[in-house]
Design an enzyme around this catalytic site. Structure first.
Site, mmCIF file in Angstrom:
data_model
loop_
_atom_site.group_PDB
_atom_site.id
_atom_site.type_symbol
_atom_site.label_atom_id
_atom_site.label_comp_id
_atom_site.label_asym_id
_atom_site.label_seq_id
_atom_site.Cartn_x
_atom_site.Cartn_y
_atom_site.Cartn_z
ATOM 1 N N ASN A 11 -28.763 28.046 74.394
ATOM 2 C CA ASN A 11 -29.020 27.438 73.086
ATOM 3 C C ASN A 11 -30.521 27.149 73.000
ATOM 4 O O ASN A 11 -31.014 26.217 73.634
ATOM 5 C CB ASN A 11 -28.196 26.156 72.945
ATOM 6 C CG ASN A 11 -28.506 25.408 71.660
ATOM 7 O OD1 ASN A 11 -29.116 25.936 70.734
ATOM 8 N ND2 ASN A 11 -28.098 24.151 71.605
ATOM 9 N N LYS A 13 -32.146 26.015 70.533
ATOM 10 C CA LYS A 13 -32.450 24.858 69.666
ATOM 11 C C LYS A 13 -33.604 25.220 68.721
ATOM 12 O O LYS A 13 -33.662 26.338 68.225
ATOM 13 C CB LYS A 13 -32.716 23.615 70.509
ATOM 14 C CG LYS A 13 -31.551 23.309 71.453
ATOM 15 C CD LYS A 13 -31.666 21.971 72.132
ATOM 16 C CE LYS A 13 -30.479 21.744 73.048
ATOM 17 N NZ LYS A 13 -30.487 20.394 73.648
ATOM 18 N N HIS A 94 -22.383 20.272 68.133
ATOM 19 C CA HIS A 94 -23.337 19.851 69.156
ATOM 20 C C HIS A 94 -23.723 18.390 68.902
ATOM 21 O O HIS A 94 -23.813 17.941 67.765
ATOM 22 C CB HIS A 94 -24.578 20.745 69.115
ATOM 23 C CG HIS A 94 -25.474 20.586 70.303
ATOM 24 N ND1 HIS A 94 -26.321 19.513 70.454
ATOM 25 C CD2 HIS A 94 -25.638 21.364 71.402
ATOM 26 C CE1 HIS A 94 -26.986 19.644 71.595
ATOM 27 N NE2 HIS A 94 -26.584 20.749 72.190
ATOM 28 N N GLU A 96 -26.410 16.913 68.966
ATOM 29 C CA GLU A 96 -27.599 16.739 68.137
ATOM 30 C C GLU A 96 -27.276 16.889 66.659
ATOM 31 O O GLU A 96 -28.034 16.432 65.800
ATOM 32 C CB GLU A 96 -28.677 17.727 68.583
ATOM 33 C CG GLU A 96 -29.249 17.355 69.942
ATOM 34 C CD GLU A 96 -29.970 18.479 70.651
ATOM 35 O OE1 GLU A 96 -30.385 18.248 71.809
ATOM 36 O OE2 GLU A 96 -30.109 19.576 70.076
ATOM 37 N N GLU A 164 -20.487 18.251 76.818
ATOM 38 C CA GLU A 164 -21.885 17.885 76.969
ATOM 39 C C GLU A 164 -22.027 16.361 76.960
ATOM 40 O O GLU A 164 -22.038 15.745 75.891
ATOM 41 C CB GLU A 164 -22.708 18.431 75.801
ATOM 42 C CG GLU A 164 -22.741 19.935 75.693
ATOM 43 C CD GLU A 164 -23.732 20.358 74.622
ATOM 44 O OE1 GLU A 164 -24.661 21.111 74.943
ATOM 45 O OE2 GLU A 164 -23.596 19.904 73.475
ATOM 46 N N GLY A 170 -30.980 17.441 78.152
ATOM 47 C CA GLY A 170 -32.431 17.451 78.124
ATOM 48 C C GLY A 170 -33.101 16.321 78.871
ATOM 49 O O GLY A 170 -34.314 16.148 78.776
ATOM 50 N N SER A 209 -28.494 19.615 81.107
ATOM 51 C CA SER A 209 -29.520 19.814 82.142
ATOM 52 C C SER A 209 -29.081 20.785 83.234
ATOM 53 O O SER A 209 -29.388 20.593 84.420
ATOM 54 C CB SER A 209 -29.942 18.466 82.748
ATOM 55 O OG SER A 209 -30.546 17.642 81.760
#
Length: 249
Positions: A11, A13, A94, A96, A164, A170, A209
């Protein structure tokens, strides 16, 4: 289970321009030589068409889609548009998007249903915050999220679930293998309660990560059928060790 091929998805992003298509080509070249692992890249929407055009045999996906078929939704992109651009899959739910854009389980479910109807495979994301994990409520929260986000009906071969933990995305922090195994077992049980034996066909991915140093241990764990990879998928030199780790299992 042997019939669940490992699935490694990058991904990108909000990263990447046409200058980075060479990185995608290098990733695709290695992926094409690995006949035991499925690999895909999900670049920003601006790169879906050029990447799909350049890498015709490689799986390219979108990072999100709108839940409507078409309409007055300025700035949005539909599943049909992604498919027209050459995408084969799309990520929905996701964190985010859920956290940053306020997307509910109902919206995520509607996006997944729209994408499947328009011919895209779906990676449906679920996960918990650090506060929920610390409160000991992670499994209940994530399995409830999954149950509420699942499409009303679907082909098990066209849906993957990505776990996730939000606190690991991240940050460099990675959930312990024991925690991942426990969560993936809970997700598998939730799927089984919904669709019975077909739950065994759905691939469960870990995201948070993942990198070349920890991929082998994570991917060898029970019920971990692949990885949804963020920053480490942006360059071939970082992404290829993850693909190689999957191929070695």
């Amino acid at each position: 289970m042997s019939e669940r091929r490992k699935y490694i998805v990058g991904n990108w992003k909000m990263n990447g321009t046409r200058d980075d298509l060479g990185e995608a080509a290098a990733i695709a070249e290695v992926a094409s030589a690995t006949d035991t692992v499925d690999v895909a890249l999900c670049p920003p929407a601006t790169l879906v068409a050029p990447m799909a055009d350049r890498l015709a045999e490689f799986s390219i996906g979108g990072q999100d889609c709108h839940h409507a078929e078409a309409g007055a939704y300025t700035g949005s992109i539909s599943a049909a548009m992604l498919r027209d651009a050459g995408a084969r899959l799309v990520i929905v739910g996701h964190s985010e998007r859920r956290e940053g854009c306020g997307e509910s389980d109902a919206i995520v479910r509607a996006k997944a249903e729209r994408a499947l109807a328009d011919g895209l495979d779906v990676i449906l994301c679920v996960g918990e915050s650090k506060a929920i994990r610390d409160a000991g409520d992670a499994e209940r929260h994530v399995t409830a999220q999954l149950a509420a986000s699942l499409p009303a009906s679907f082909d098990s071969a066209r849906l993957a679930i990505a776990y996730e933990p939000i606190w690991a995305i991240g940050t460099g922090d990675v959930a312990t293998v024991e925690d991942v195994v426990a969560m993936h077992a809970a997700l598998r049980a939730t799927l089984a309660s919904r669709i019975g034996d077909d739950a065994a066909k759905i691939r469960l991915l870990y995201g948070g990560s993942v990198n070349g140093a920890n991929a082998a241990e994570l991917l060898a764990a029970a019920n971990v059928d692949g990885a949804l990879v963020g920053g480490a998928s942006l360059t071939a030199v970082k992404f290829l060790p993850i693909i190689e780790a999957a191929a070695a299992i």
